[in-house]
Design a protein around this motif. Sequence first.
Motif, PDB file in Angstrom:
ATOM      1  N   LYS A  10      75.716  34.610  51.765  1.00  0.00           N
ATOM      2  CA  LYS A  10      74.364  34.374  52.304  1.00  0.00           C
ATOM      3  C   LYS A  10      73.675  33.154  51.672  1.00  0.00           C
ATOM      4  O   LYS A  10      74.123  32.638  50.643  1.00  0.00           O
ATOM      5  CB  LYS A  10      73.523  35.635  52.081  1.00  0.00           C
ATOM      6  N   TYR A  50      72.182  40.677  63.888  1.00  0.00           N
ATOM      7  CA  TYR A  50      71.485  41.800  63.235  1.00  0.00           C
ATOM      8  C   TYR A  50      70.698  42.666  64.235  1.00  0.00           C
ATOM      9  O   TYR A  50      69.792  43.391  63.831  1.00  0.00           O
ATOM     10  CB  TYR A  50      70.556  41.263  62.150  1.00  0.00           C
ATOM     11  N   HIS A  53      69.431  46.150  63.674  1.00  0.00           N
ATOM     12  CA  HIS A  53      68.283  46.347  62.788  1.00  0.00           C
ATOM     13  C   HIS A  53      66.959  45.907  63.434  1.00  0.00           C
ATOM     14  O   HIS A  53      65.937  45.835  62.746  1.00  0.00           O
ATOM     15  CB  HIS A  53      68.469  45.554  61.491  1.00  0.00           C
ATOM     16  N   ARG A  56      63.781  47.673  62.645  1.00  0.00           N
ATOM     17  CA  ARG A  56      63.442  47.879  61.230  1.00  0.00           C
ATOM     18  C   ARG A  56      62.342  46.911  60.804  1.00  0.00           C
ATOM     19  O   ARG A  56      62.271  45.781  61.292  1.00  0.00           O
ATOM     20  CB  ARG A  56      64.688  47.675  60.341  1.00  0.00           C
ATOM     21  N   PHE A  58      62.062  45.116  58.251  1.00  0.00           N
ATOM     22  CA  PHE A  58      62.531  43.908  57.569  1.00  0.00           C
ATOM     23  C   PHE A  58      63.255  42.922  58.494  1.00  0.00           C
ATOM     24  O   PHE A  58      63.714  41.873  58.035  1.00  0.00           O
ATOM     25  CB  PHE A  58      63.434  44.279  56.379  1.00  0.00           C
ATOM     26  N   LEU A  62      64.543  39.164  57.620  1.00  0.00           N
ATOM     27  CA  LEU A  62      65.994  39.045  57.476  1.00  0.00           C
ATOM     28  C   LEU A  62      66.512  37.862  58.304  1.00  0.00           C
ATOM     29  O   LEU A  62      67.313  37.059  57.817  1.00  0.00           O
ATOM     30  CB  LEU A  62      66.657  40.357  57.927  1.00  0.00           C
ATOM     31  N   THR A  92      73.838  47.812  48.659  1.00  0.00           N
ATOM     32  CA  THR A  92      72.955  46.844  49.342  1.00  0.00           C
ATOM     33  C   THR A  92      71.847  46.369  48.422  1.00  0.00           C
ATOM     34  O   THR A  92      71.554  45.175  48.348  1.00  0.00           O
ATOM     35  CB  THR A  92      72.333  47.503  50.603  1.00  0.00           C
ATOM     36  N   ARG A 103      77.007  42.008  44.067  1.00  0.00           N
ATOM     37  CA  ARG A 103      75.544  42.133  44.157  1.00  0.00           C
ATOM     38  C   ARG A 103      74.911  42.386  42.791  1.00  0.00           C
ATOM     39  O   ARG A 103      73.814  41.893  42.516  1.00  0.00           O
ATOM     40  CB  ARG A 103      75.168  43.198  45.182  1.00  0.00           C
ATOM     41  N   ILE A 110      67.052  42.980  47.480  1.00  0.00           N
ATOM     42  CA  ILE A 110      67.724  43.709  48.571  1.00  0.00           C
ATOM     43  C   ILE A 110      67.930  42.797  49.777  1.00  0.00           C
ATOM     44  O   ILE A 110      68.895  42.960  50.514  1.00  0.00           O
ATOM     45  CB  ILE A 110      66.956  45.002  48.951  1.00  0.00           C
ATOM     46  N   GLU A 111      67.045  41.833  49.976  1.00  0.00           N
ATOM     47  CA  GLU A 111      67.213  40.895  51.094  1.00  0.00           C
ATOM     48  C   GLU A 111      68.162  39.760  50.705  1.00  0.00           C
ATOM     49  O   GLU A 111      69.150  39.501  51.406  1.00  0.00           O
ATOM     50  CB  GLU A 111      65.866  40.303  51.510  1.00  0.00           C
ATOM     51  N   ASN A 113      70.720  39.323  48.984  1.00  0.00           N
ATOM     52  CA  ASN A 113      71.733  40.101  48.257  1.00  0.00           C
ATOM     53  C   ASN A 113      73.129  39.480  48.333  1.00  0.00           C
ATOM     54  O   ASN A 113      74.137  40.154  48.197  1.00  0.00           O
ATOM     55  CB  ASN A 113      71.711  41.574  48.684  1.00  0.00           C
ATOM     56  N   HIS A 116      77.183  39.759  52.910  1.00  0.00           N
ATOM     57  CA  HIS A 116      77.233  40.807  53.938  1.00  0.00           C
ATOM     58  C   HIS A 116      78.685  41.195  54.123  1.00  0.00           C
ATOM     59  O   HIS A 116      79.561  40.329  54.054  1.00  0.00           O
ATOM     60  CB  HIS A 116      76.684  40.298  55.281  1.00  0.00           C
TER      61      HIS A 116
HETATM   62  P1  CMP Z   1      73.420  43.349  55.243  1.00  0.00           P
HETATM   63  O1  CMP Z   1      74.700  44.008  54.836  1.00  0.00           O
HETATM   64  O2  CMP Z   1      73.533  41.908  55.582  1.00  0.00           O
HETATM   65  O3  CMP Z   1      72.797  44.134  56.487  1.00  0.00           O
HETATM   66  C1  CMP Z   1      71.410  44.105  56.751  1.00  0.00           C
HETATM   67  C2  CMP Z   1      70.621  43.435  55.687  1.00  0.00           C
HETATM   68  O4  CMP Z   1      69.238  43.661  55.695  1.00  0.00           O
HETATM   69  C3  CMP Z   1      71.066  43.953  54.328  1.00  0.00           C
HETATM   70  O5  CMP Z   1      72.367  43.481  54.041  1.00  0.00           O
HETATM   71  C4  CMP Z   1      69.938  43.449  53.439  1.00  0.00           C
HETATM   72  O6  CMP Z   1      70.204  42.177  52.910  1.00  0.00           O
HETATM   73  C5  CMP Z   1      68.756  43.329  54.400  1.00  0.00           C
HETATM   74  N1  CMP Z   1      67.640  44.181  54.028  1.00  0.00           N
HETATM   75  C6  CMP Z   1      66.413  43.754  53.719  1.00  0.00           C
HETATM   76  N2  CMP Z   1      65.610  44.784  53.436  1.00  0.00           N
HETATM   77  C7  CMP Z   1      66.345  45.904  53.556  1.00  0.00           C
HETATM   78  C8  CMP Z   1      66.074  47.292  53.402  1.00  0.00           C
HETATM   79  N3  CMP Z   1      64.868  47.749  53.043  1.00  0.00           N
HETATM   80  N4  CMP Z   1      67.081  48.162  53.615  1.00  0.00           N
HETATM   81  C9  CMP Z   1      68.320  47.732  53.991  1.00  0.00           C
HETATM   82  N5  CMP Z   1      68.623  46.422  54.165  1.00  0.00           N
HETATM   83  C10 CMP Z   1      67.653  45.524  53.949  1.00  0.00           C
END
Ligand code: CMP
Length: 139
Positions: A10, A50, A53, A56, A58, A62, A92, A103, A110-111, A113, A116
């Motif tokens: 990333k 994505y 998601h 969601r 985020f 993201l 994650t 990680r 968490i963002e 990170n 993927h």
């Molecule tokens: P990834 O495996 O790329 O899939 C979705 C991504 O959303 C995850 O890794 C994180 O980098 C990002 N993300 C950001 N905030 C959150 C959260 N609260 N919970 C899960 N994933 C998150």
Amino acid sequence: AVEQTFSIIKPDATRRNLTGKINAKFEEAGLRIVAQKRIQMTKQQAEKFYEVHAARPFYGDLVSFMTSGPVVVQVLEGENAVARNREIMGATNPANADAGTIRKEFAESIEANSVHGSDSLENAKIEIAYFFAGTEIVG
Ligand code: CMP
């Protein structure tokens, strides 16, 4: 069984020049990098990648993050590659990641990170096909 999984290094990691250190983790753990390219993801590519998601909170952040700089998309191959890669990456949220994982060692949040990895063999196939032509994967 020998599997292929999809991986992204990333923008937080490419920005800090960590591509080689992350690839070393994959290779030391027995995964082979059978396809790899550095790209700037477009907003449309990130949104579709994505899509699962989309509801969601985020999601918007993201997509912005994943288009904030170059990423390295990859196909990793090896015995049980999907699960193996998830072990190498760690949880994650880096706060929950085991010692020695990518990680734990490199992620900023968490963002941001650092990596993927596909969560299932079925999704690995979809994600690989989203970024690679069959001719670009050389096992
Ligand atoms: P990834 O495996 O790329 O899939 C979705 C991504 O959303 C995850 O890794 C994180 O980098 C990002 N993300 C950001 N905030 C959150 C959260 N609260 N919970 C899960 N994933 C998150």
